[in-house]
Design an enzyme around this catalytic site. Structure first.
Site, mmCIF file in Angstrom:
data_model
loop_
_atom_site.group_PDB
_atom_site.id
_atom_site.type_symbol
_atom_site.label_atom_id
_atom_site.label_comp_id
_atom_site.label_asym_id
_atom_site.label_seq_id
_atom_site.Cartn_x
_atom_site.Cartn_y
_atom_site.Cartn_z
ATOM 1 N N GLY A 17 4.361 -12.051 -6.205
ATOM 2 C CA GLY A 17 4.782 -12.190 -4.819
ATOM 3 C C GLY A 17 6.138 -11.608 -4.481
ATOM 4 N N SER A 18 6.485 -10.479 -5.102
ATOM 5 C CA SER A 18 7.792 -9.904 -4.752
ATOM 6 C C SER A 18 7.769 -9.308 -3.336
ATOM 7 C CB SER A 18 8.238 -8.864 -5.784
ATOM 8 O OG SER A 18 7.455 -7.695 -5.720
ATOM 9 N N ARG A 70 -18.655 -15.513 -2.597
ATOM 10 C CA ARG A 70 -17.552 -14.827 -1.908
ATOM 11 C C ARG A 70 -17.468 -15.294 -0.459
ATOM 12 N NH1 ARG A 70 -14.835 -10.488 -3.527
ATOM 13 N NH2 ARG A 70 -16.317 -10.106 -5.179
ATOM 14 N N ILE A 97 -11.523 -8.703 -3.189
ATOM 15 C CA ILE A 97 -12.222 -7.979 -2.128
ATOM 16 C C ILE A 97 -12.807 -9.004 -1.150
ATOM 17 C CG2 ILE A 97 -14.113 -6.382 -1.638
ATOM 18 C CD1 ILE A 97 -12.108 -5.021 -3.357
ATOM 19 N N ASN A 112 -2.037 -4.445 4.857
ATOM 20 C CA ASN A 112 -1.912 -4.476 3.394
ATOM 21 C C ASN A 112 -0.854 -3.475 2.978
ATOM 22 O OD1 ASN A 112 -2.693 -4.986 0.622
ATOM 23 N ND2 ASN A 112 -3.757 -3.018 0.653
ATOM 24 N N HIS A 114 -0.134 -0.875 -0.164
ATOM 25 C CA HIS A 114 -0.840 -0.248 -1.291
ATOM 26 C C HIS A 114 0.135 0.700 -1.991
ATOM 27 C CE1 HIS A 114 -4.213 1.384 -3.555
ATOM 28 N NE2 HIS A 114 -3.710 2.583 -3.318
ATOM 29 N N ASP A 150 -8.821 0.387 1.050
ATOM 30 C CA ASP A 150 -7.615 1.219 1.166
ATOM 31 C C ASP A 150 -7.801 2.401 2.119
ATOM 32 O OD1 ASP A 150 -6.414 -0.473 -0.716
ATOM 33 O OD2 ASP A 150 -7.119 0.744 -2.386
ATOM 34 N N GLU A 179 8.674 -0.463 -1.535
ATOM 35 C CA GLU A 179 7.733 -1.432 -0.939
ATOM 36 C C GLU A 179 8.503 -2.560 -0.251
ATOM 37 O OE1 GLU A 179 4.412 -2.830 -3.281
ATOM 38 O OE2 GLU A 179 4.490 -1.064 -4.559
HETATM 39 C C1 GRF Z 1 2.423 -4.229 -5.253
HETATM 40 O O1 GRF Z 1 2.639 -3.072 -5.996
HETATM 41 C C2 GRF Z 1 1.551 -3.938 -4.062
HETATM 42 O O2 GRF Z 1 1.736 -2.659 -3.545
HETATM 43 C C3 GRF Z 1 0.173 -4.051 -4.639
HETATM 44 O O3 GRF Z 1 0.239 -5.100 -5.574
HETATM 45 C C4 GRF Z 1 1.581 -5.247 -6.014
HETATM 46 C C5 GRF Z 1 1.979 -6.661 -5.721
HETATM 47 O O4 GRF Z 1 3.249 -6.973 -6.252
HETATM 48 N N1 GRF Z 1 -0.793 -4.239 -3.584
HETATM 49 P P1 GRF Z 1 3.985 -8.297 -5.779
HETATM 50 O O5 GRF Z 1 3.061 -9.467 -6.117
HETATM 51 O O6 GRF Z 1 4.242 -8.190 -4.319
HETATM 52 O O7 GRF Z 1 5.248 -8.351 -6.598
#
Ligand code: GRF
Length: 220
Positions: A17-18, A70, A97, A112, A114, A150, A179
């Site tokens: 969860g960064s 699901r 998914i 999202n 990616h 994606d 990110e």
């Molecule tokens: C990130 O690289 C994001 O782009 C991808 O999964 C990773 C999640 O990292 N979808 P974090 O849990 O947010 O640290």
């Protein structure tokens, strides 16, 4: 400029969860146009849940293994989001998914991040894909979620160089820095009304319509 009403955001995670933490941090600013009101995970052991709780954000853990299908899991998640009056869902490392019905229910209201410059390198192992392709630029993309993986309309992107000697971990670390900058900026663009969906494209404007109908210009 005054934002009349903050939009209510849920963040969905599966791991550390960064990116979630970067969104929560950005949303602590008084003038940020979104508030993070819920963090939910399909994995009860996701590290990000504790971080969210420590930041005072309500959390939900819905173990996908506890649901018979699901559709059943997606239905339970949908109910949590509706109960929390969520306006926009941010996926942040959510590694599951969705059923077509869930994506349909949140169409235009789910984004999202990616770790590649889409439409290149969809799916998983994006840094390995980039190294194998020999590209000199790589990066990350914030996009709307559509049924095809994606593939949704792009909101924002950031690029980094691929340097001689890079391995997947080095590339991932360089991109993660971007990110953490890009996702809060992209969410702010959407939440403030400066970026919006127009068919299958995202369009930008320097004016937003306030809840009372007044038009505000970014140049004011
Ligand atoms: C990130 O690289 C994001 O782009 C991808 O999964 C990773 C999640 O990292 N979808 P974090 O849990 O947010 O640290």
């Amino acid at each position: 400029m005054t934002i009349s009403k903050k939009i209510r955001v849920a963040i969905l995670i599966s791991g550390r969860g960064s990116n979630m933490a970067s969104l929560i941090a950005a949303a602590t600013a008084a003038d940020y146009p979104a508030e993070i009101v819920l963090v939910a995970s399909n994995r009860p052991d996701a590290g990000g849940l504790a971080a969210a709780a420590a930041a005072g954000i309500p959390t939900r853990a819905l173990d996908h293994k506890a649901y018979p299908s699901r559709a059943a899991f997606d239905g339970a998640l949908h109910a949590e989001l509706v109960a929390a009056n969520i306006d926009l869902v941010c996926l942040a490392g959510f590694m599951r998914i969705f059923s077509a019905g869930f994506v349909e229910a949140w169409a235009g209201r789910m984004i999202n991040i990616h770790p590649s410059l889409l439409p290149l390198f969809k799916g998983v192992h994006t840094h390995e894909q980039a190294l194998a392709a020999g590209v000199r630029l790589h990066g990350c993309t914030v996009h709307y979620v559509v049924p095809e993986l994606d593939a949704g309309p792009i909101v924002a992107q950031a690029a980094v160089p691929v340097l001689p000697g890079d391995d997947a971990d080095a590339l991932a670390a360089r991109i993660l820095v971007e990110e953490h900058r890009l996702y809060p900026a992209a969410l702010a663009l959407i939440a403030s009304g400066h970026a919006r969906l127009d068919g299958d494209r995202v369009v930008f404007s320097d004016t937003v319509r306030r809840a009372d109908g007044a038009l505000l210009s970014l140049r004011e």
